[in-house]
Design an enzyme around this catalytic site. Structure first.
Site, PDB file in Angstrom:
ATOM      1  N   ARG A  40     -26.094  24.403 -13.805  1.00  0.00           N
ATOM      2  CA  ARG A  40     -25.746  25.755 -13.371  1.00  0.00           C
ATOM      3  C   ARG A  40     -24.321  26.112 -13.806  1.00  0.00           C
ATOM      4  NH1 ARG A  40     -27.775  28.242  -7.555  1.00  0.00           N
ATOM      5  NH2 ARG A  40     -28.944  29.830  -8.650  1.00  0.00           N
ATOM      6  N   THR A  95     -34.648  27.095   5.176  1.00  0.00           N
ATOM      7  CA  THR A  95     -35.350  26.778   6.413  1.00  0.00           C
ATOM      8  C   THR A  95     -35.668  25.283   6.412  1.00  0.00           C
ATOM      9  OG1 THR A  95     -36.295  28.997   6.376  1.00  0.00           O
ATOM     10  CG2 THR A  95     -37.360  27.388   7.819  1.00  0.00           C
ATOM     11  N   THR A 133     -25.072  32.714   5.117  1.00  0.00           N
ATOM     12  CA  THR A 133     -25.586  33.217   6.398  1.00  0.00           C
ATOM     13  C   THR A 133     -25.904  32.020   7.284  1.00  0.00           C
ATOM     14  OG1 THR A 133     -26.566  35.037   5.227  1.00  0.00           O
ATOM     15  CG2 THR A 133     -27.352  34.649   7.467  1.00  0.00           C
ATOM     16  N   GLU A 162     -21.988  37.968   3.671  1.00  0.00           N
ATOM     17  CA  GLU A 162     -22.145  38.837   2.508  1.00  0.00           C
ATOM     18  C   GLU A 162     -23.376  39.716   2.699  1.00  0.00           C
ATOM     19  OE1 GLU A 162     -20.040  39.402  -0.013  1.00  0.00           O
ATOM     20  OE2 GLU A 162     -21.532  40.981  -0.034  1.00  0.00           O
ATOM     21  N   ALA A 165     -27.165  43.045  -1.844  1.00  0.00           N
ATOM     22  CA  ALA A 165     -28.580  42.855  -2.133  1.00  0.00           C
ATOM     23  C   ALA A 165     -28.701  42.500  -3.611  1.00  0.00           C
ATOM     24  CB  ALA A 165     -29.367  44.125  -1.822  1.00  0.00           C
ATOM     25  N   LYS A 217     -24.725  39.312  10.871  1.00  0.00           N
ATOM     26  CA  LYS A 217     -25.412  39.126   9.587  1.00  0.00           C
ATOM     27  C   LYS A 217     -26.911  38.881   9.810  1.00  0.00           C
ATOM     28  CE  LYS A 217     -26.548  38.166   5.503  1.00  0.00           C
ATOM     29  NZ  LYS A 217     -26.491  38.898   4.283  1.00  0.00           N
ATOM     30  N   PHE A 223     -33.010  43.677  11.209  1.00  0.00           N
ATOM     31  CA  PHE A 223     -33.289  45.122  11.336  1.00  0.00           C
ATOM     32  C   PHE A 223     -33.867  45.692  10.048  1.00  0.00           C
ATOM     33  CE2 PHE A 223     -31.530  47.409  15.155  1.00  0.00           C
ATOM     34  CZ  PHE A 223     -31.416  46.292  15.945  1.00  0.00           C
ATOM     35  N   CYS A 273     -33.632  35.776   1.940  1.00  0.00           N
ATOM     36  CA  CYS A 273     -32.949  35.963   3.226  1.00  0.00           C
ATOM     37  C   CYS A 273     -33.818  36.425   4.390  1.00  0.00           C
ATOM     38  CB  CYS A 273     -31.805  36.945   3.047  1.00  0.00           C
ATOM     39  SG  CYS A 273     -30.478  36.218   2.105  1.00  0.00           S
TER      40      CYS A 273
HETATM   41  C1  UDX Z   1     -28.503  32.215  -0.307  1.00  0.00           C
HETATM   42  C2  UDX Z   1     -28.331  33.416   0.591  1.00  0.00           C
HETATM   43  O1  UDX Z   1     -28.129  34.532  -0.192  1.00  0.00           O
HETATM   44  C3  UDX Z   1     -27.250  33.170   1.564  1.00  0.00           C
HETATM   45  O2  UDX Z   1     -26.985  34.277   2.366  1.00  0.00           O
HETATM   46  C4  UDX Z   1     -27.755  32.058   2.365  1.00  0.00           C
HETATM   47  O3  UDX Z   1     -26.979  31.835   3.455  1.00  0.00           O
HETATM   48  C5  UDX Z   1     -27.862  30.855   1.478  1.00  0.00           C
HETATM   49  O4  UDX Z   1     -28.786  31.109   0.452  1.00  0.00           O
HETATM   50  P1  UDX Z   1     -27.500  31.942  -2.610  1.00  0.00           P
HETATM   51  O5  UDX Z   1     -26.165  32.086  -3.244  1.00  0.00           O
HETATM   52  O6  UDX Z   1     -28.558  32.913  -2.970  1.00  0.00           O
HETATM   53  O7  UDX Z   1     -27.343  32.021  -1.065  1.00  0.00           O
HETATM   54  O8  UDX Z   1     -28.024  30.446  -2.794  1.00  0.00           O
HETATM   55  P2  UDX Z   1     -28.229  29.669  -4.143  1.00  0.00           P
HETATM   56  O9  UDX Z   1     -28.398  30.601  -5.286  1.00  0.00           O
HETATM   57  O10 UDX Z   1     -29.257  28.636  -3.852  1.00  0.00           O
HETATM   58  O11 UDX Z   1     -26.815  28.961  -4.377  1.00  0.00           O
HETATM   59  C6  UDX Z   1     -26.306  27.923  -3.621  1.00  0.00           C
HETATM   60  C7  UDX Z   1     -25.572  26.950  -4.565  1.00  0.00           C
HETATM   61  O12 UDX Z   1     -24.904  25.965  -3.783  1.00  0.00           O
HETATM   62  C8  UDX Z   1     -26.488  26.205  -5.526  1.00  0.00           C
HETATM   63  O13 UDX Z   1     -26.084  26.433  -6.857  1.00  0.00           O
HETATM   64  C9  UDX Z   1     -26.293  24.726  -5.135  1.00  0.00           C
HETATM   65  O14 UDX Z   1     -26.337  23.837  -6.240  1.00  0.00           O
HETATM   66  C10 UDX Z   1     -24.925  24.742  -4.493  1.00  0.00           C
HETATM   67  N1  UDX Z   1     -24.673  23.622  -3.574  1.00  0.00           N
HETATM   68  C11 UDX Z   1     -25.548  23.339  -2.587  1.00  0.00           C
HETATM   69  C12 UDX Z   1     -23.511  22.882  -3.717  1.00  0.00           C
HETATM   70  O15 UDX Z   1     -22.714  23.112  -4.624  1.00  0.00           O
HETATM   71  N2  UDX Z   1     -23.257  21.875  -2.812  1.00  0.00           N
HETATM   72  C13 UDX Z   1     -24.128  21.551  -1.816  1.00  0.00           C
HETATM   73  O16 UDX Z   1     -23.860  20.623  -1.047  1.00  0.00           O
HETATM   74  C14 UDX Z   1     -25.314  22.315  -1.710  1.00  0.00           C
HETATM   75  C1  UDX Z   2     -31.241  41.517   1.626  1.00  0.00           C
HETATM   76  C2  UDX Z   2     -30.308  42.502   2.327  1.00  0.00           C
HETATM   77  O1  UDX Z   2     -30.616  43.828   1.891  1.00  0.00           O
HETATM   78  C3  UDX Z   2     -28.858  42.168   2.025  1.00  0.00           C
HETATM   79  O2  UDX Z   2     -27.998  43.015   2.752  1.00  0.00           O
HETATM   80  C4  UDX Z   2     -28.605  40.730   2.415  1.00  0.00           C
HETATM   81  O3  UDX Z   2     -27.280  40.367   2.084  1.00  0.00           O
HETATM   82  C5  UDX Z   2     -29.574  39.807   1.728  1.00  0.00           C
HETATM   83  O4  UDX Z   2     -30.919  40.197   2.006  1.00  0.00           O
HETATM   84  P1  UDX Z   2     -32.166  41.228  -0.832  1.00  0.00           P
HETATM   85  O5  UDX Z   2     -33.064  40.210  -0.250  1.00  0.00           O
HETATM   86  O6  UDX Z   2     -31.398  40.891  -2.059  1.00  0.00           O
HETATM   87  O7  UDX Z   2     -31.072  41.683   0.233  1.00  0.00           O
HETATM   88  O8  UDX Z   2     -33.018  42.522  -1.214  1.00  0.00           O
HETATM   89  P2  UDX Z   2     -33.525  43.840  -0.444  1.00  0.00           P
HETATM   90  O9  UDX Z   2     -33.229  44.981  -1.319  1.00  0.00           O
HETATM   91  O10 UDX Z   2     -33.043  43.913   0.929  1.00  0.00           O
HETATM   92  O11 UDX Z   2     -35.105  43.656  -0.473  1.00  0.00           O
HETATM   93  C6  UDX Z   2     -35.748  42.615   0.237  1.00  0.00           C
HETATM   94  C7  UDX Z   2     -37.242  42.737   0.083  1.00  0.00           C
HETATM   95  O12 UDX Z   2     -37.730  43.872   0.790  1.00  0.00           O
HETATM   96  C8  UDX Z   2     -37.721  42.915  -1.359  1.00  0.00           C
HETATM   97  O13 UDX Z   2     -38.882  42.154  -1.564  1.00  0.00           O
HETATM   98  C9  UDX Z   2     -38.003  44.395  -1.451  1.00  0.00           C
HETATM   99  O14 UDX Z   2     -38.942  44.705  -2.438  1.00  0.00           O
HETATM  100  C10 UDX Z   2     -38.538  44.666  -0.054  1.00  0.00           C
HETATM  101  N1  UDX Z   2     -38.423  46.084   0.364  1.00  0.00           N
HETATM  102  C11 UDX Z   2     -37.190  46.664   0.481  1.00  0.00           C
HETATM  103  C12 UDX Z   2     -39.563  46.814   0.695  1.00  0.00           C
HETATM  104  O15 UDX Z   2     -40.679  46.296   0.611  1.00  0.00           O
HETATM  105  N2  UDX Z   2     -39.427  48.113   1.122  1.00  0.00           N
HETATM  106  C13 UDX Z   2     -38.206  48.710   1.249  1.00  0.00           C
HETATM  107  O16 UDX Z   2     -38.160  49.882   1.651  1.00  0.00           O
HETATM  108  C14 UDX Z   2     -37.050  47.964   0.913  1.00  0.00           C
END
Ligand code: UDX
Ligand code: UDX
Length: 459
Positions: A40, A95, A133, A162, A165, A217, A223, A273
């Site tokens: 990565r 999860t 989160t 954060e 979206a 968050k 919601f 999320c």
């Molecule tokens: C997501 C959600 O968006 C966030 O709100 C939630 O709380 C955690 O998952 P995201 O940035 O999308 O965050 O996760 P991901 O793209 O999986 O990135 C996490 C990174 O952390 C990965 O690249 C992973 O390799 C790294 N990681 C994980 C470390 O560097 N050290 C660790 O011990 C575990």
């Molecule tokens: C969400 C939150 O919006 C963001 O604030 C938080 O930080 C992370 O989780 P994300 O998951 O990136 O962001 O996308 P979002 O645009 O919220 O959509 C989530 C899912 O809901 C998608 O599958 C989207 O297609 C669906 N969706 C969204 C609907 O089905 N209907 C809608 O009206 C809006």
């Protein structure tokens, strides 16, 4: 405390774009994003910015502008922690798949590993910022680990969730509705507020206590997801009564108390999320003995699962109760448009259900690599990898995917799907040619005029 150097642990969908935007707006700050995943980090460092590990509109330009100047990507976690006055924890919190809280609670093992790593390496005072989160009161655990190092270092813990979206990450970061900072030390809160204030107006920077910030968050995501499940529940009623869910959504959305956003009926929400955070909220409520609160929020997930299942059931039923041996084209695999992220995408579950019914699935998504479709299906563990490979293939164009197909299922609302030559697609399909529009993006009258049997959500 003046911050000159920042470290962010976790170069993912949240850490990468967030730090890039902070770097762009704070040229005097040195920001190092670290990750345990070498591949990565290599991708983030690729000279060809079209190969960054995350696709977000506008991100490549910002990385190009800042990388090597004040934004760095590295796997040397210890060095980056040592150098930084402020450390963001932005690792994933999936999860739990084992033990107590399996399938519900957030797995905090990566968060704890980060806290221990910081405790081991730090030689000077640090501000530690929770960006991931987290369940309410996680900061308590982080604090306990950091304060028991016995080396007289001061750690201040902040919660700075954060709200970006995916697909609009850069835009959301550049123009946030609000920035939320929870903490106990005013000095630490202001140090972080100062960084945001280089591009965010001060009245949009909210300061709260730690626990309000952590819980806000989870609540925001709950919601938002609840609105989607609410409109999706109405979509089922629309299909039986002759009401049109788009019209209903518009009519209620114009009430300023309700508002028009997040009322788009769909095949079901996905993403990393919503489901995870609601399950987590439900788990926390249960663990405090709040059964009614837990049941209330759990219903949002139950409704979403129902919507995905209902979509594939309707497709099967319409195709004369069998899809066995039939070619079904899935257009879109990402959980929404403008992202290559597929986590919890409705497409995965619909495909799984159709594979159980022995359909031959052909997937086209403009941004998702072929291998991802297999990885996602294999992750469900429903059947062998060989069976997934023979049941679902992925191709390079929508025309190829739909050629000779019995039905098309639109799973993601990619804009390009609207501009296709649907007449040609129709003429190359088996007849009757069915479209199941899981995103309501095509025009029903136009599709029917071409000759399609067109089904959408809630119409
Ligand atoms: C997501 C959600 O968006 C966030 O709100 C939630 O709380 C955690 O998952 P995201 O940035 O999308 O965050 O996760 P991901 O793209 O999986 O990135 C996490 C990174 O952390 C990965 O690249 C992973 O390799 C790294 N990681 C994980 C470390 O560097 N050290 C660790 O011990 C575990
Ligand atoms: C969400 C939150 O919006 C963001 O604030 C938080 O930080 C992370 O989780 P994300 O998951 O990136 O962001 O996308 P979002 O645009 O919220 O959509 C989530 C899912 O809901 C998608 O599958 C989207 O297609 C669906 N969706 C969204 C609907 O089905 N209907 C809608 O009206 C809006």
């Amino acid at each position: 405390m003046t911050v000159k150097s920042i470290c962010c642990i976790g170069a993912g969908y949240v850490g990468g774009p967030t730090m890039a935007v902070i770097a762009k707006n704070n040229p005097h700050l040195k920001i190092t994003i670290v990750d345990i995943n070498q591949a990565r980090i290599d991708a983030w460092n690729d000279t060809d910015v079209s190969k960054l590990p995350i696709y977000e509109p506008g991100l490549a330009d910002i990385v190009k502008e800042t990388r090597g100047k004040n934004l760095f990507f590295s796997t040397d976690i210890d060095q980056a922690i040592d150098e930084a006055e402020m450390i963001f924890i932005s690792v994933n919190t999936p999860t739990k798949t084992y033990g107590k809280g399996k399938g519900m609670a957030a797995d905090l093992k990566y968060i704890e590993l980060c806290a221990r790593n910081i405790a081991d390496v730090a030689k000077t005072d640090k501000i530690v910022v929770e960006k991931s989160t987290l369940p309410v009161r996680t900061a308590e655990a982080i604090k306990s680990i950091l304060h028991n190092t016995g080396n007289a270092i001061n750690f201040h813990i902040l919660s700075n969730p954060e709200f970006l979206a995916e697909g609009t990450a850069v835009e959301d970061l550049l123009n946030p509705d609000r920035v939320l900072i929870g903490g106990e030390s005013e000095e630490a809160i202001e140090a972080l507020a100062h960084i945001y204030s280089s591009w965010v107006a001060d009245d949009k920077i909210l300061r709260t206590n730690l626990w309000s910030s952590e819980l806000s968050k989870l609540t925001a995501n709950a919601f938002l997801a609840q609105r989607i499940s609410s409109i999706n529940s109405i979509s089922e009623l629309c299909e039986l009564t002759g009401a049109n869910v788009n019209e209903v959504a518009k009519a209620i959305g114009m009430d300023s108390r309700i508002g028009s956003k997040f009322l788009k009926a769909s095949v079901g929400f996905g993403g990393s999320c919503f489901q995870k955070d609601i399950l987590n909220l439900v788990y926390i409520a249960r663990s405090y003995g709040l059964t009614e609160v837990a049941d209330y929020w759990e219903q949002v997930i139950i409704m979403n699962d129902h919507q995905k299942r209902r979509f594939s059931d309707r497709l099967i039923k319409t195709l004369y109760n069998t899809v066995s041996g039939k070619k079904i084209a899935l257009l879109g695999w990402a959980f929404k448009k403008d992202t290559n992220d597929t986590r919890e995408s409705a497409a995965i579950y619909v495909a799984d259900h159709l594979l159980n019914e022995q359909a031959n699935i052909t997937v086209f998504d403009p941004k998702v690599p072929h291998t991802k479709v297999q990885t996602d299906l294999n992750y469900l563990n429903t059947r062998s990898e060989a069976e997934n490979e023979s049941g679902a293939i992925s191709v390079d164009s929508a025309y190829e995917a739909t050629n000779d197909a019995h039905a098309i299922a639109i799973m993601t609302e990619w804009d390009e799907f609207k501009t296709y030559d649907w007449k040609t697609i129709y003429s190359n399909m088996k007849k009757p040619a069915f479209i199941f529009d899981g995103r309501n993006i095509l025009d029903k009258a136009e599709m029917e005029h071409i000759g399609f049997e067109y089904y959408s959500i809630g119409q």
